[in-house]
Design an enzyme around this catalytic site. Sequence first.
Site, PDB file in Angstrom:
ATOM      1  N   LYS A 174       0.815  -1.220   0.000  1.00  0.00           N
ATOM      2  CA  LYS A 174       0.000   0.000   0.000  1.00  0.00           C
ATOM      3  C   LYS A 174       0.848   1.270   0.000  1.00  0.00           C
ATOM      4  CE  LYS A 174      -0.714   0.227   5.024  1.00  0.00           C
ATOM      5  NZ  LYS A 174       0.000   1.480   5.275  1.00  0.00           N
ATOM      6  N   THR A 175       1.979   1.262   0.708  1.00  0.00           N
ATOM      7  CA  THR A 175       2.811   2.478   0.741  1.00  0.00           C
ATOM      8  C   THR A 175       3.367   2.769  -0.641  1.00  0.00           C
ATOM      9  OG1 THR A 175       3.391   2.024   3.046  1.00  0.00           O
ATOM     10  CG2 THR A 175       4.754   3.615   1.864  1.00  0.00           C
TER      11      THR A 175
ATOM     12  N   ASP B 215      -3.754   7.423   4.590  1.00  0.00           N
ATOM     13  CA  ASP B 215      -3.299   6.065   4.868  1.00  0.00           C
ATOM     14  C   ASP B 215      -3.984   5.540   6.133  1.00  0.00           C
ATOM     15  OD1 ASP B 215      -1.870   3.733   4.661  1.00  0.00           O
ATOM     16  OD2 ASP B 215      -0.008   4.554   5.474  1.00  0.00           O
ATOM     17  N   GLU B 216      -4.124   4.224   6.245  1.00  0.00           N
ATOM     18  CA  GLU B 216      -4.723   3.569   7.431  1.00  0.00           C
ATOM     19  C   GLU B 216      -6.083   4.188   7.782  1.00  0.00           C
ATOM     20  OE1 GLU B 216      -3.342   0.982   8.307  1.00  0.00           O
ATOM     21  OE2 GLU B 216      -1.160   1.120   8.434  1.00  0.00           O
TER      22      GLU B 216
ATOM     23  N   GLN C 134      -7.637  -5.014   9.632  1.00  0.00           N
ATOM     24  CA  GLN C 134      -6.553  -4.608  10.528  1.00  0.00           C
ATOM     25  C   GLN C 134      -6.963  -3.444  11.422  1.00  0.00           C
ATOM     26  OE1 GLN C 134      -2.352  -4.950   9.008  1.00  0.00           O
ATOM     27  NE2 GLN C 134      -3.369  -4.911   7.025  1.00  0.00           N
TER      28      GLN C 134
ATOM     29  N   ARG D 265       2.248 -10.857  10.383  1.00  0.00           N
ATOM     30  CA  ARG D 265       3.586 -10.264  10.540  1.00  0.00           C
ATOM     31  C   ARG D 265       4.655 -11.261  10.089  1.00  0.00           C
ATOM     32  NH1 ARG D 265       1.984  -6.009   9.732  1.00  0.00           N
ATOM     33  NH2 ARG D 265       0.028  -7.122   9.472  1.00  0.00           N
TER      34      ARG D 265
END
Length: 659
Positions: free
Chosen positions: A29-30, A212-213, A243, A592
């Site tokens: 995503k970044t 973002d987020e 998330q 993770r």
Amino acid sequence: MHGLNPQQSAAVAHVEGPMLVLAGAGSGKTRVIVEKIAHLIQSGRHPARRIAAITFTNKAAKEMRERVGKRIRGDGADGLTISTFHALGLKMLQVEHAKAGLRRGFSIFDADDSAAQLKDLLPGAKPDAVQAMQALVSRAKNAGLSPEQALETALSTREREAAALYAKYQARLAAFNAVDFDDLIRLPVQLMENDADVALGWRERIGYLLVDECQDTNDAQYRLLRALAGDKGHFTCVGDDDQSIYAWRGANPENLSQLAQDYPALQVVKLEQNYRCSNRVLRAANALIANNPHEHPKTLWSAQADGERIRVWECRDGAHEAEKVAAEIQFTAQKHAAPWSDFCILFRGNHQSRALEKALQLLRVPYHLSGGTAFLDRGEVKDALAWLRLLANPEDDAAFLRAVQSPARGVGATSLAKLAELAAHAHLPLSRAAESIGLLKQLPPRASNALGGFVDLVRGLRADAARLPPSELVRTLNERSGLLAALRAQCKSEQLFAIRRGNLDELADWFDGARGGAGPGELAASLALLSHADKGDAGNQVRLMSLHAAKGLEFRYVFIVGLEDGTLPHEASLDEGRLDEERRLLYVGITRAKEQLWLSHSREAQRWGSKLRLTPSRFLDELPAAELQRDGADPEADAARRKERADAGFAAIRAMLDG
């Protein structure tokens, strides 16, 4: 768009109208945000100065800035805004301060500053009661409510008491020409929703918005997004409802669904290709999260190999669990010649770290525990920073309030509140009011004399600041302010005093690398918004952290401990029937792991002096059996693993003897 997959390319190419990018864990995503910024600038759609990318942490903003800098060479990105929500709110208030009822150079109260004011407004209240009221006031602000609106919507006596306290607290902030962190969002929202000219002006400044987020936004942050985007909705929101793990601090994952209602033309793109995890880990994560309701279901997949099955351990108790984890880390690191930084141990609550720390220490495995008291949050460091802020900016009222009481010098909260009233009437910051002999005469003699001495001390240190390098100024300040003497008096042992003095010495060393040139306002604002996440790094050590702290990180080998009902899912969630967020928390932990994952639970625990039988987490039954390797379920594999461990142990002994 070279190197992007089709979904990533679609997310980057869409620049007209609103867009939601549902970005699964590890889906890049970044990179999509960075590429979209580059596309907006290089296509000529929007100049950099009219683009704002909003993140949730200073660390994430810094990383994005660095990546944009590598992607767009030269001055193409000049004027681009990449910041946190709070930093953007601060920028807006610095421009619109008068309309927000603030004077230029207003102060920012942190959580400690706010707690001190609330404690003074609640005489005799116990610390827990003050903390509870602070949480209620913060919740009202995060919902974008004014004190009056909080009172109107209060549903209980406690909420009405909190609303009344909120009104008094806000009046106190106004007297000190201050805002708290929650106001950095609430006040810009209030301005833009109530003043069409302000709203139009900021939409002209920010022609395109990237968030973002987005699943972590609270109600006030979502309203700020809407106010900035306007009806046209030139924005891209990136988020993952799977998330969303911060409801306890006000995040509202329903904001992702609300976008579609507020913007019917919303385009939705799903990023489902994961570039981080083995397929086995992803299949387990998908099966787990499928038990939650979804408006936009996703199925993560990877081009990586299946990898090893997920190990599930049943342990006697927490100590046995910690010993197994530590031994497995030592063995795996040796087997694969892996650095310690490839390993991470995750848990639901920080109290679970104690047994793990002991086990790692016994095996001499280096580790770093995240979530302890951060360096910049230590009391003596915050005291010294308040003095430095005041020297840099005489109009920083929050810094004045902390410095004048650190160390205590006979000026109580009542006298300071009176000084604030006099300062507001004279249109002066507190430090300038304290310099006025006429105003000081209106205070009790003891407070007046103490303030006079404080003013002389600040004046002398400000003269030192003009000639001393920053690190030397910090050391001089620590001595002459009385901070060191007060520390010595507080500490019951020389050892404790040495530790706390060491923190002040470290702060001085930190300022050795400080760059000059920043004006007083910039310095004060930067210090107020600093986060411990921006300083330092864990190096080559095993990472121990809570599942909440792990979001956004990735490790080659991951251990998740304490998988029992009552721990994960947490007891409160079980009592209240709120399992969705606990399931998302485990989903975050599982995703993770890049290569290998271990899950463990205990049969019993010591509680109040007696043994308590524990039940394995119900979430373990939601994982596909084919992806798991439970202890005892495959005797042949267990025997092979024991032999491998024994051979490695003998090899280590032989090497030691040969040496």
